[in-house]
Design a protein around this motif. Structure first.
Motif, PDB file in Angstrom:
ATOM      1  N   MET A  33       0.823  -1.208   0.000  1.00 40.34           N
ATOM      2  CA  MET A  33       0.000   0.000   0.000  1.00 40.34           C
ATOM      3  C   MET A  33       0.857   1.257   0.000  1.00 40.34           C
ATOM      4  O   MET A  33       0.548   2.233  -0.691  1.00 40.34           O
ATOM      5  N   LEU A  34       1.944   1.255   0.763  1.00 41.11           N
ATOM      6  CA  LEU A  34       2.825   2.417   0.808  1.00 41.11           C
ATOM      7  C   LEU A  34       3.458   2.684  -0.557  1.00 41.11           C
ATOM      8  O   LEU A  34       3.548   3.827  -1.005  1.00 41.11           O
ATOM      9  N   LEU A  35       3.874   1.616  -1.223  1.00 36.38           N
ATOM     10  CA  LEU A  35       4.469   1.767  -2.549  1.00 36.38           C
ATOM     11  C   LEU A  35       3.437   2.290  -3.550  1.00 36.38           C
ATOM     12  O   LEU A  35       3.741   3.179  -4.362  1.00 36.38           O
ATOM     13  N   LEU A  36       2.221   1.750  -3.487  1.00 38.92           N
ATOM     14  CA  LEU A  36       1.165   2.202  -4.390  1.00 38.92           C
ATOM     15  C   LEU A  36       0.782   3.652  -4.126  1.00 38.92           C
ATOM     16  O   LEU A  36       0.437   4.392  -5.048  1.00 38.92           O
ATOM     17  N   GLU A  37       0.850   4.064  -2.863  1.00 40.01           N
ATOM     18  CA  GLU A  37       0.523   5.447  -2.519  1.00 40.01           C
ATOM     19  C   GLU A  37       1.560   6.402  -3.110  1.00 40.01           C
ATOM     20  O   GLU A  37       1.199   7.483  -3.606  1.00 40.01           O
ATOM     21  N   ILE A  38       2.822   6.005  -3.097  1.00 36.61           N
ATOM     22  CA  ILE A  38       3.866   6.842  -3.702  1.00 36.61           C
ATOM     23  C   ILE A  38       3.630   6.980  -5.202  1.00 36.61           C
ATOM     24  O   ILE A  38       3.708   8.077  -5.766  1.00 36.61           O
ATOM     25  N   ILE A  39       3.299   5.868  -5.852  1.00 38.40           N
ATOM     26  CA  ILE A  39       3.009   5.901  -7.295  1.00 38.40           C
ATOM     27  C   ILE A  39       1.796   6.774  -7.573  1.00 38.40           C
ATOM     28  O   ILE A  39       1.786   7.569  -8.527  1.00 38.40           O
ATOM     29  N   PHE A  40       0.779   6.646  -6.725  1.00 40.66           N
ATOM     30  CA  PHE A  40      -0.446   7.434  -6.904  1.00 40.66           C
ATOM     31  C   PHE A  40      -0.153   8.929  -6.803  1.00 40.66           C
ATOM     32  O   PHE A  40      -0.642   9.727  -7.619  1.00 40.66           O
ATOM     33  N   LEU A  41       0.648   9.324  -5.822  1.00 44.25           N
ATOM     34  CA  LEU A  41       0.977  10.739  -5.641  1.00 44.25           C
ATOM     35  C   LEU A  41       1.712  11.302  -6.852  1.00 44.25           C
ATOM     36  O   LEU A  41       1.505  12.457  -7.242  1.00 44.25           O
ATOM     37  N   ILE A  42       2.565  10.476  -7.453  1.00 36.60           N
ATOM     38  CA  ILE A  42       3.258  10.897  -8.663  1.00 36.60           C
ATOM     39  C   ILE A  42       2.268  11.067  -9.816  1.00 36.60           C
ATOM     40  O   ILE A  42       2.322  12.047 -10.568  1.00 36.60           O
ATOM     41  N   GLN A  43       1.321  10.139  -9.923  1.00 36.08           N
ATOM     42  CA  GLN A  43       0.351  10.165 -11.012  1.00 36.08           C
ATOM     43  C   GLN A  43      -0.582  11.373 -10.950  1.00 36.08           C
ATOM     44  O   GLN A  43      -1.037  11.857 -11.985  1.00 36.08           O
ATOM     45  N   VAL A  44      -0.888  11.852  -9.740  1.00 42.10           N
ATOM     46  CA  VAL A  44      -1.857  12.947  -9.610  1.00 42.10           C
ATOM     47  C   VAL A  44      -1.192  14.326  -9.606  1.00 42.10           C
ATOM     48  O   VAL A  44      -1.875  15.328  -9.404  1.00 42.10           O
TER      49      VAL A  44
END
Length: 365
Positions: A33-44
């Protein structure tokens, strides 16, 4: 296992025992989840820049009203997005439809500023949009959240005319946890029988309710979070005041206790509003079964279900947050009567998937 699992009903207690993951797998889930959250923040990042530019610099002056206090609590603030084409500052018209939007965030996170582009898109299509903050766990619980939407709805009814909105065309909309809150609020407060109307607090008339990707049965959602290894860290359990109250705060469970064919008596001064339930088929955060279950129960409980007062649409290949992104990124304008089929000769337009236009045309027709 959670320390208060014995508060679950016997059926769900046993299901929980069979579903709960070992600790080592939960640690892997949290790391993922932490890794996906980092990716999500980059995407937005790009959407965030667009939001900041519009909110602080490029919006039409006087048509985004910020940080309005709608109630007595610190989180009782809202932004109102007014259609720039309405010229409400120059005329006295109060005829525009209104959407009150509650953000998601697992009942513990979220802020109105995350939905700037949603307010922008809806207002550009002629809808006065009131995006609200509300109390979150741990400082608040579900009762506080339900009180906040009640206060916000009353504030809107009494004041939205000042911003060009029609107080008799108010829609509630919420994504994820926000969709749960508005659904619970309506199911509890707008489904009273006619013979008890004299004892009911007078409610604001609502034209419709839009739960978007919403968890509408808390016990079921608890098991789903357990399968994902998240039930320990999810804010849902404390927000609902513990497992023994899961059914009490589940719109689907509340509906089940109501007599069949007994909801929506148009003789009531504030009858049960229409429900327009929207969900993505690829949602891995809140499964679409949450919406289909609620829809099927409501079909049995409504006295006169039609497509205009009960509507469910599933969007292929749309994930949880994608549903909001789809609205915020949509630049299409499609005129279609969503209840009677597409009223356009162009078959290519007819095949376009546009959640924003579906919402606009539900409200329009």
């Amino acid at each position: 296992m959670i320390e208060d699992f014995n508060e679950l009903t016997p059926i769900y207690r046993e299901k929980y025992r069979l579903t709960v993951l070992p600790k080592w797998r939960k640690k892997l889930v949290i790391l993922k989840m932490l890794l996906l959250e980092i990716i999500f923040l980059i995407q937005v990042t790009f959407r965030t820049i667009k939001s900041i530019l519009f909110y602080f610099f490029t919006h039409k002056k006087g048509y985004v009203i910020k940080d309005i206090k709608y109630g007595p609590n610190d989180r009782n603030q809202c932004d109102i997005y007014i259609p720039p084409s309405s010229n409400y500052l120059l005329n006295n018209k109060k005829d525009l439809p209104v959407v009150i939007f509650m953000h998601g965030g697992s009942w513990g996170f979220g802020h109105k500023l995350q939905y700037i582009l949603l307010g922008k898109k809806l207002s550009e299509r002629g809808i006065v949009t009131m995006v609200i903050n509300y109390r979150l766990t741990p400082k608040g619980n579900i009762d506080d959240m339900l009180e906040d939407i009640d206060i916000a709805t009353s504030f809107c009814y009494e004041n939205i005319g000042n911003y060009g909105g029609d107080k008799n065309k108010i829609y509630l909309m919420g994504h994820s946890a926000g969709g749960h809150i508005i659904s619970q609020y309506v199911v509890v407060n707008y489904s009273k029988p006619i013979d008890n109307e004299g004892n009911i607090k007078k409610r604001v008339p609502l034209s419709g309710v839009f739960p978007l990707s919403a968890p509408l049965h808390i016990n079921d959602h608890f098991l789903f979070e357990t399968k994902r290894g998240l039930e320990h860290i999810s804010p849902m359990r404390p927000a609902m005041k513990g497992p023994k109250y899961f059914d009490q705060y589940s719109p689907s469970a509340v509906l089940e206790k109501i007599k069949d064919k007994s909801i929506r008596d148009d003789r009531l001064s504030t009858p049960f509003p229409s429900f327009y339930i929207l969900h993505g088929t690829d949602d891995a955060t809140v499964p679409i079964s949450s919406s289909t279950k609620f829809f099927s129960i409501l079909m049995r409980k409504l006295a006169n279900p039609t497509a205009r007062n009960l509507f469910l649409k599933a969007y292929p290949k749309i994930k949880h947050i994608d549903l909001i992104f789809n609205i915020c990124d949509d630049n299409l304008i499609i005129e279609r009567n969503i209840f009677n089929g597409i009223e356009d000769d162009d078959d290519n337009i007819g095949n376009v998937q546009s959640i924003l236009n579906d919402i606009i045309n539900i409200i329009k027709y």
